[in-house]
Design an enzyme around this catalytic site. Structure first.
Site, short mmCIF file in Angstrom:
data_model
loop_
_atom_site.label_atom_id
_atom_site.label_comp_id
_atom_site.label_asym_id
_atom_site.label_seq_id
_atom_site.Cartn_x
_atom_site.Cartn_y
_atom_site.Cartn_z
CB SER A 169 -0.95 -0.09 1.07
OG SER A 169 -0.17 0.33 2.48
CB THR A 171 1.70 -5.70 6.69
OG1 THR A 171 3.04 -5.22 6.29
CG2 THR A 171 1.29 -6.69 5.52
NE ARG A 222 9.45 7.88 12.31
CZ ARG A 222 9.99 7.29 13.57
NH1 ARG A 222 11.33 6.89 13.45
NH2 ARG A 222 9.73 8.12 14.84
CD GLU A 246 10.52 4.73 3.16
OE1 GLU A 246 10.83 4.58 1.90
OE2 GLU A 246 10.06 5.75 3.74
CE1 TYR A 281 -3.66 11.51 4.13
CE2 TYR A 281 -5.64 12.52 2.96
CZ TYR A 281 -4.65 11.37 3.16
OH TYR A 281 -4.78 10.31 2.57
C1 LIG Z 1 -5.11 4.78 0.02
C2 LIG Z 1 -4.08 4.78 0.85
C3 LIG Z 1 -4.31 5.41 2.20
C4 LIG Z 1 -3.36 5.48 3.11
N1 LIG Z 1 -3.41 5.78 4.39
C5 LIG Z 1 -2.49 5.77 5.26
C6 LIG Z 1 -2.75 6.19 6.62
O1 LIG Z 1 -3.89 6.62 7.12
N2 LIG Z 1 -1.62 6.31 7.51
C7 LIG Z 1 -0.58 5.69 7.05
O2 LIG Z 1 0.24 5.85 7.96
N3 LIG Z 1 -0.22 5.46 5.93
C8 LIG Z 1 -1.07 5.50 4.95
N4 LIG Z 1 -1.04 5.14 3.67
C9 LIG Z 1 0.60 4.61 3.40
C10 LIG Z 1 0.71 3.28 3.38
O3 LIG Z 1 -0.31 2.33 3.55
C11 LIG Z 1 1.71 3.05 4.68
O4 LIG Z 1 3.12 3.57 4.33
C12 LIG Z 1 2.03 1.54 5.19
O5 LIG Z 1 2.45 1.81 6.45
C13 LIG Z 1 2.47 0.57 4.35
O6 LIG Z 1 2.46 -0.68 4.67
P1 LIG Z 1 2.32 -2.00 3.82
O7 LIG Z 1 2.25 -3.15 4.71
O8 LIG Z 1 1.52 -1.92 2.68
O9 LIG Z 1 3.88 -1.79 3.11
P2 LIG Z 1 4.18 -1.91 1.79
O10 LIG Z 1 3.68 -0.86 0.83
O11 LIG Z 1 4.35 -3.27 1.43
O12 LIG Z 1 5.87 -1.28 1.89
C14 LIG Z 1 6.22 -0.10 2.45
C15 LIG Z 1 7.67 0.09 2.75
O13 LIG Z 1 8.02 -0.75 3.78
C16 LIG Z 1 8.77 -1.81 3.55
N5 LIG Z 1 8.64 -2.86 4.28
C17 LIG Z 1 7.36 -3.67 4.21
N6 LIG Z 1 7.49 -4.58 5.21
C18 LIG Z 1 8.65 -4.42 5.57
C19 LIG Z 1 9.46 -5.48 6.67
N7 LIG Z 1 8.68 -6.49 7.32
N8 LIG Z 1 10.77 -5.08 7.05
C20 LIG Z 1 11.30 -4.03 6.36
N9 LIG Z 1 10.83 -3.46 5.41
C21 LIG Z 1 9.34 -3.45 5.01
C22 LIG Z 1 8.82 -2.02 1.93
O14 LIG Z 1 10.19 -2.22 1.41
C23 LIG Z 1 8.64 -0.76 1.56
O15 LIG Z 1 9.76 0.14 1.55
C24 LIG Z 1 -1.86 4.98 2.63
C25 LIG Z 1 -1.81 4.43 1.69
C26 LIG Z 1 -2.73 4.50 0.48
C27 LIG Z 1 -2.56 3.97 -0.73
#
Ligand SMILES: Cc1cc2nc3c(=O)[nH]c(=O)nc-3n(C[C@H](O)[C@H](O)[C@H](O)COP(=O)(O)OP(=O)(O)OC[C@H]3O[C@@H](n4cnc5c(N)ncnc54)[C@H](O)[C@@H]3O)c2cc1C
Length: 558
Positions: free
Chosen positions: A140, A210, A218, A268, A478
């Site tokens: 995401s 996740t 963060r 990240e 935001y």
């Molecule tokens: C529609 C929308 C709404 C959103 N709303 C919010 C919100 O309200 N608040 C917010 O904080 N963010 C929000 N986000 C951003 C996003 O959801 C966050 O950045 C979220 O924390 C990413 O989690 P993910 O599991 O999808 O990680 P990913 O997108 O899969 O990865 C994100 C980064 O983390 C790294 N990563 C993932 N897992 C691990 C791991 N286990 N160890 C080391 N590195 C890792 C990846 O390599 C990448 O660099 C939003 C995004 C979208 C598209």
């Protein structure tokens, strides 16, 4: 991979779930007025994967054999659709690139490890075989932190944490849960709720992100006023590296040098892969209620929230939409079909009439939601304290009806972006945080910057904002912006608008991002955010931690 859930390859969320405006009569006229586009009915329910032109995998056979030896053949895939699911996050630019077949470097192979030991071995192999490893949580990311560098020649391995999805242990005495990093928000909450606990971390992307991803970026959830940002919530963690595992035990506090925990949070994927986290959890609250308020102006609404904070009223969240966002929220209301709905609509009209008689400009009014949790007594007392302050700032208390509706619909908005793209319209976001004393300046600066950028491009554009995540010293703003994109050159004009807003943040004393991380998207402002010397220090850390540039290279600073 049947056992790991993935989002649509071409858009947000699961197949079959999308935004529709058919039952929202005010929406199309609102959009036409805001950005000059006449909406067509939604046609796109799905996109056939046959339309995708996927660059071939470059994974050498010996690398595949090595990975299969570590995680099992059934957990290693070069399938084109899986590689596309893992090639990018869900920023609007990435969605646009995917829909237009503008793929850059797509991962050559996707691996689903089942243990920390496998992760150590994958990272060891990455160093030995000169591979690039990109950890993948829910996919995401909105700051382009999953996309490999365009010119990367080496084999790219996307490491999907989806099989590491269990709550391992709850220390009920300390309120600490140890949880695997790859668990998706709803699956984690279900496991915690079954035992009477909650993490309380609900980003808008909750359903498709996740715990490990939250820590690695963060993140901040909508209830952070009570539960804290992920940086407050994570007390201990384990991070796999090629040479072993960094183990940070869960401690209430420690003075063992600069914080390694803080260093891993937000990294990240550049320092290693987070495998497990120990997080502060809370007993499920007895009561959870959201109340809506309407303020005559943005300034009065902001002052009210600051005063709740000063008065130290324990709130779960306090959110205020500015006048533009309030207009948008009202335009997405469903048509009243039931008797109850028709009465509510009549009630709303009557209320607006009262406000006009009181001298309110209904185009300037701002909708606010406050969430209260605790025992029935706590909730009643806090509601009274908030109402007192809100009324002193001129607000009308709208009550729990609209609040409950907001609570039910809070995860739906992201689907709007896919719908807008079908209408050749970009709808995207930029968010920041600043001290209370600067918030109105930051807000105005972002509006002015967006309008200047739209004027430069000769476009009618839209911008709206809300304030959420309040702290003693300030809050997050935001912004959502929208405009019809130029089919010939959608990327450059996007950068003109997004950059103008981002630049206005740092110029007016705010941060480049409160919770979306840095990735690639926000890198140009890093020196302005943390100073050139700060960036030098960060680069030094990454160079020492990963001299061969194997771990998600190019993210945060490059
Ligand atoms: C529609 C929308 C709404 C959103 N709303 C919010 C919100 O309200 N608040 C917010 O904080 N963010 C929000 N986000 C951003 C996003 O959801 C966050 O950045 C979220 O924390 C990413 O989690 P993910 O599991 O999808 O990680 P990913 O997108 O899969 O990865 C994100 C980064 O983390 C790294 N990563 C993932 N897992 C691990 C791991 N286990 N160890 C080391 N590195 C890792 C990846 O390599 C990448 O660099 C939003 C995004 C979208 C598209």
């Amino acid at each position: 991979m049947a056992h790991v859930k993935h989002q649509k390859w071409w858009g947000w969320g699961e197949e079959g779930v999308f935004f529709d405006y058919e039952n929202k009569p005010a929406f199309a006229p609102f959009v036409e007025k805001a950005i000059g586009v006449r909406l067509r009915p939604r046609e796109r329910d799905t996109v056939d994967f046959d339309t995708a032109r996927v660059p071939a995998s470059r994974a050498p056979e010996d690398v595949l054999a090595l990975l299969r030896g570590i995680s099992g053949a059934e957990n290693v895939s070069v399938d084109d659709e899986l590689r596309i699911v893992h090639w990018a996050g869900k920023s609007v630019l990435e969605l646009l690139q995917t829909l237009r077949n503008d793929f850059e470097r797509v991962p050559d192979v996707v691996v689903y490890p089942g243990s920390e030991e496998e992760l150590n071995r994958i990272l060891e192999a990455a160093v030995a075989e000169d591979l690039v490893v990109i950890p993948f949580g829910g996919g995401s990311s909105i700051s382009r932190s999953l996309q490999a560098e365009r010119a990367e020649e080496r084999c790219i391995v996307s490491v999907d944490l989806g099989r590491l999805n269990r709550v391992l242990e709850i220390d009920e005495t300390s309120g600490l849960a140890t949880i695997q990093a790859g668990v998706l928000g709803p699956d984690m909450e279900e496991q915690l709720n079954d035992r009477g606990w909650t993490l309380g971390h609900f980003p808008d992307s909750f359903a498709h992100s996740t715990l490990g991803g939250w820590a690695a970026t963060r993140s901040s959830g909508m209830q952070s006023d009570k539960y804290g940002d992920i940086a407050d919530i994570v007390r201990g963690l384990r991070m796999a590296r090629p040479t072993g595992t960094v183990v940070l035990r869960p401690l209430p506090s420690t003075s063992t040098g600069p914080s390694l925990r803080e260093m891993v949070l937000g990294s990240e994927g550049r320092l290693g892969i987070i495998t497990e986290l120990t997080v502060q959890v809370h007993r499920l609250p007895e009561e959870h209620e959201v109340i809506a308020y309407m303020f005559p102006t943005w300034q009065q609404a902001l002052t009210a929230v600051r005063r709740y904070t000063e008065a130290e009223i324990p709130l779960t969240f306090a959110r205020v939409s500015d006048a533009h966002e309030t207009g948008f929220s009202l335009a997405t209301q469903k048509a009243a079909t039931s008797m109850k709905g028709r009465l509510a609509a009549k009630g709303q009209e009557a209320l607006w009439a009262v406000m006009r008689r009181r001298g309110w400009d209904t185009d300037a009014m701002c909708l606010s939601y406050v969430c209260f949790e605790g025992t029935a007594k706590d909730v009643a007392e806090r509601k009274k304290a908030v109402a007192r302050i809100a009324r002193a700032e001129g607000a009308v208390v709208l009550g729990p009806g609209p609040g409950a509706l907001y609570d039910q619909k809070k995860f739906d908005t992201p689907h709007l972006r896919d719908f807008l793209l079908e209408q050749n319209t970009v709808g995207d976001v930029s968010e920041t945080a600043a001290p209370w004393s600067r918030l109105t300046t930051v807000h105005k600066a972002a509006y002015d910057a967006a309008q200047r950028a739209y004027a430069q491009l000769g476009k009618i554009g839209w911008i709206m904002s809300h304030m959420s995540h309040s702290y003693h010293s300030g809050a997050c703003l935001y912004f959502t912006f929208a405009y019809v994109f130029d089919e010939e050159n959608p990327y450059e004009e996007y950068h003109v608008i997004k950059s103008a807003i981002q630049q206005s943040f740092v110029d007016s004393g705010a941060t480049l991002s409160h919770h979306h991380g840095v990735g690639v998207e926000h890198q140009p402002w890093m020196e302005q955010d943390v100073s050139p010397e700060g960036v030098r220090l960060m680069k030094g850390l990454f160079e020492v931690a990963d001299p061969g540039r194997h771990f998600n290279p190019g993210k945060i600073v490059s």
